[in-house]
Design a protein around this motif. Structure first.
Motif, short mmCIF file in Angstrom:
data_model
loop_
_atom_site.label_atom_id
_atom_site.label_comp_id
_atom_site.label_asym_id
_atom_site.label_seq_id
_atom_site.Cartn_x
_atom_site.Cartn_y
_atom_site.Cartn_z
N MET A 171 0.83 -1.07 -0.01
CA MET A 171 0.14 -0.22 -0.02
C MET A 171 0.84 1.28 0.07
SD MET A 171 -3.04 -0.92 -0.51
CE MET A 171 -3.95 0.79 0.04
N MET A 176 0.77 4.42 -2.44
CA MET A 176 0.64 5.53 -2.22
C MET A 176 1.90 6.36 -2.88
SD MET A 176 -0.60 5.89 1.75
CE MET A 176 0.05 4.32 2.47
N ALA A 218 -4.75 5.97 1.54
CA ALA A 218 -5.05 5.02 0.54
C ALA A 218 -6.22 4.00 1.12
CB ALA A 218 -3.91 4.42 -0.16
N TYR A 219 -7.09 3.82 0.21
CA TYR A 219 -8.09 2.77 0.68
C TYR A 219 -7.91 1.55 -0.12
CZ TYR A 219 -10.13 6.89 2.98
OH TYR A 219 -10.09 7.90 3.82
N HIS A 234 -2.69 4.92 6.05
CA HIS A 234 -1.93 6.30 6.08
C HIS A 234 -0.58 6.49 6.44
CE1 HIS A 234 -3.19 7.15 10.28
NE2 HIS A 234 -4.33 6.43 9.80
#
Length: 87
Positions: free
Chosen positions: A36, A40, A48-49, A86
């Motif tokens: 992730m 990002m 980010a999700y 995050h």
């Protein structure tokens, strides 16, 4: 506080783009924070999700991994799970 006008939603469609590859890594390899963070970096964002739907074959494994690495998470009707990452 984040407002909807501040949110940019990007859904990587299966086009072979680098961002889509990160999604595939999350579901097929490991739902890791490192993946992730790389996504990002690519998107130049600090939040980010990762959205996981129950239809994935190894849903339970992916959900467990993402739950352990995400900053927060929540579900929608116990079918769709959203994991927030995050920096």
């Amino acid at each position: 506080r984040c407002q909807m006008s501040d949110v940019i939603f990007f859904y990587p469609i299966p086009t072979g783009s680098p961002l889509y590859q990160y999604y595939l890594d999350m579901v097929y390899t490991s739902a890791s924070r490192a993946t992730m963070e790389q996504a990002m970096d690519l998107a130049k964002v600090n939040r980010a999700y990762f959205v996981l739907n129950r239809y994935w074959v190894n849903f339970s494994k992916i959900k467990k991994e993402a739950s352990a690495t995400a900053d927060t998470s929540f579900s929608i009707n116990d079918q769709d799970f959203i994991f927030e990452y995050h920096r």
